[in-house]
Enzyme design. Structure first.
Site, PDB file in Angstrom:
ATOM      1  N   HIS A 168      -5.990 -29.629 -32.210  1.00 52.05           N
ATOM      2  CA  HIS A 168      -6.102 -30.485 -31.021  1.00 52.05           C
ATOM      3  C   HIS A 168      -4.951 -31.484 -30.913  1.00 52.05           C
ATOM      4  O   HIS A 168      -4.706 -32.034 -29.840  1.00 52.05           O
ATOM      5  CB  HIS A 168      -7.443 -31.236 -31.045  1.00 52.05           C
ATOM      6  N   ASP A 386      -7.490 -13.288 -18.749  1.00 54.88           N
ATOM      7  CA  ASP A 386      -7.576 -11.831 -18.570  1.00 54.88           C
ATOM      8  C   ASP A 386      -6.358 -11.179 -19.219  1.00 54.88           C
ATOM      9  O   ASP A 386      -5.231 -11.304 -18.734  1.00 54.88           O
ATOM     10  CB  ASP A 386      -7.637 -11.503 -17.073  1.00 54.88           C
TER      11      ASP A 386
END
Length: 449
Positions: A168, A386
């Site tokens: 992070h 995708d």
């Protein structure tokens, strides 16, 4: 909801390998911002995407496609292939030497259908589908470790699971999504990512001299009372229940909001409701200070001059605070008022003030006692990742919440219930004896009048 009837299975992992940038990249040291390297950022955030088989991809190995695209994406995003190093004052820098990100292929005798209609975190058996690094005394270090871990697990139906864990310190949720979409574009045949990444960390550096200009309650302990029971309850005594806020629940909250706040956002209504119900359920003393802390994203704000393609941390924790007695007596309207005020407080000057505080106070962890920390990832676009196999069946956080203490931090995500209605799902963790009271509180606040 996720299937609770998964058959017994074993994930067969191969040997993890380091994937380096596909081309020569600059060898240099890049400094993280003073927001990036706070103690609260020093962990790995995990996400999972589940894909069905695609007839057009029969015989194509998703792991091979993603690995190649990953190596190409790491050319413009070369700092992600580096390693963190800590300098004086706990300052973090990235040594960019093309060391690579960790990647592993795996196989499992499951189909995408075996996971049921999973809509919200935690993803079933997520531990099997994300690649963990070595822990030291129960803590997972981020210094001198890969900044990204990826596992691609092939399913026997021809689908697959993509699991990732980002440090992070170097990306927030939108930044991580920007990188993943770059990998997707390359996997689908693009010559280069559509967005050119920008480092831009200098805009969140502390001023000279550092002069915090806000109280920053998020980094100081709340007043009054004993240690929060959320911090002392054993994990085995914690109940975990997802709560769904659909059209009916949101309508009920709007009816109970004061007329001038009835048009509050879905996030504001749900956050105020949970904070109020959680405070009542945990039975805090009337004079004990309680807080709701939530992430306010600086992206898209006119006063925050973010460069296009920025993928670092661009948010701050804002805090709504009051006593348990005042919150419970004031009800939803009072909670909403505090949430709105805290939400509007985050400006560019506020972000610089956070950076100043980090430098002056040794980059502290945010306060946890009697504090509920929420992050809304509803609009992060997880399902749009995708790789060429189509939209994900599930895309989102692997866990219900991540951070130092389970149950203190939660994600808000979008989901559908059994009726096909879309809403906000919040996976709540509370001591078992408090969960029933919390459920009753929420039902009372969301029932339509």
């Amino acid at each position: 909801m996720a299937s609770s009837l998964l058959p017994a299975f074993t994930v067969r992992r191969g040997e993890p390998v380091l994937v380096a940038p596909a081309e020569q990249t600059p060898r240099e040291t890049k400094t993280l911002s003073d927001i990036d390297d706070g103690e609260g950022m020093r962990f790995y955030s995990s996400g999972i995407h589940l894909y069905r088989a695609n007839p057009d991809k029969q015989g194509v190995d998703p792991a091979a496609v993603i690995r190649e695209a990953l190596a190409r994406a790491l050319v413009p995003y070369y700092p992600l292939a580096g390693r963190l190093r800590e300098e004086a004052g706990r300052k973090l820098v990235v040594d960019c030497e093309a060391q690579g990100v960790m990647f592993v292929e795996a196989d499992v005798d499951l189909t995408a259908a075996d996971f049921g209609d999973v809509q919200s975190p935690p993803f079933p058996c997520f531990e099997q589908f994300i690649l963990e690094s070595t822990t030291v005394a129960g803590v997972e270090p981020v210094i001198d470790r890969p900044l990204l871990y990826i596992q691609v697990t092939r399913l026997k139906c021809g689908g697959f699971i993509f699991g990732q864990r980002f440090c992070h310190c170097v990306v927030d949720a939108p930044g991580g999504m920007q990188f993943e979409k770059a990998v997707c574009e390359l996997a689908c045949g693009a010559a280069a990512p559509s967005i050119t990444p920008a480092w831009g960390r200098e805009m969140f550096m502390a001023r000279q001299p550092p002069q915090p200009s806000y109280p920053h309650l998020e980094y100081s302990e709340p007043a009054g009372g004993a240690v929060d029971r959320m911090l002392t309850t054993a994990p085995g005594d914690i109940a975990r229940v997802p709560f769904f806020f659909g059209p009916r629940e949101i309508a009920g909250l709007r009816q109970r909001a004061p007329p001038h706040m009835s048009r509050s956002s879905r996030f504001e209504l749900v956050a105020a409701c949970i904070w109020l119900g959680r405070t009542a359920a945990l039975g805090y003393g009337a004079d004990e200070e309680v807080r709701l802390s939530f992430i306010v994203n600086a992206r898209g704000r006119r006063d925050v001059p973010l460069p296009e393609g920025f993928y670092g941390n661009a948010f701050a924790y804002s805090v709504a605070a009051t006593t348990a007695g005042e919150l419970c007596a004031g009800g939803l309207g009072y909670a909403l008022e505090l949430v709105k005020k805290a939400k509007s407080a985050v400006t560019y000057d506020y972000l610089l003030s956070v950076a100043d505080l980090m430098v002056l106070r040794g980059r502290p962890l945010f306060a946890l006692s009697r504090t509920y920390i929420v992050s809304d990832v509803s609009h992060a676009g997880f399902k749009s990742v995708d790789f060429g196999w189509g939209e994900a069946v599930y895309g989102g956080p692997a866990k219900g919440g991540e951070g130092p203490i389970p149950g203190v931090t939660n994600y808000f995500s979008r989901s559908k219930n059994g009726k096909g209605e879309e809403g906000t799902v919040v996976p709540i963790s509370l001591p078992k004896d408090a969960m029933e009271k919390f459920q009753l509180e929420v039902e009372g606040l969301t029932a339509e009048i």
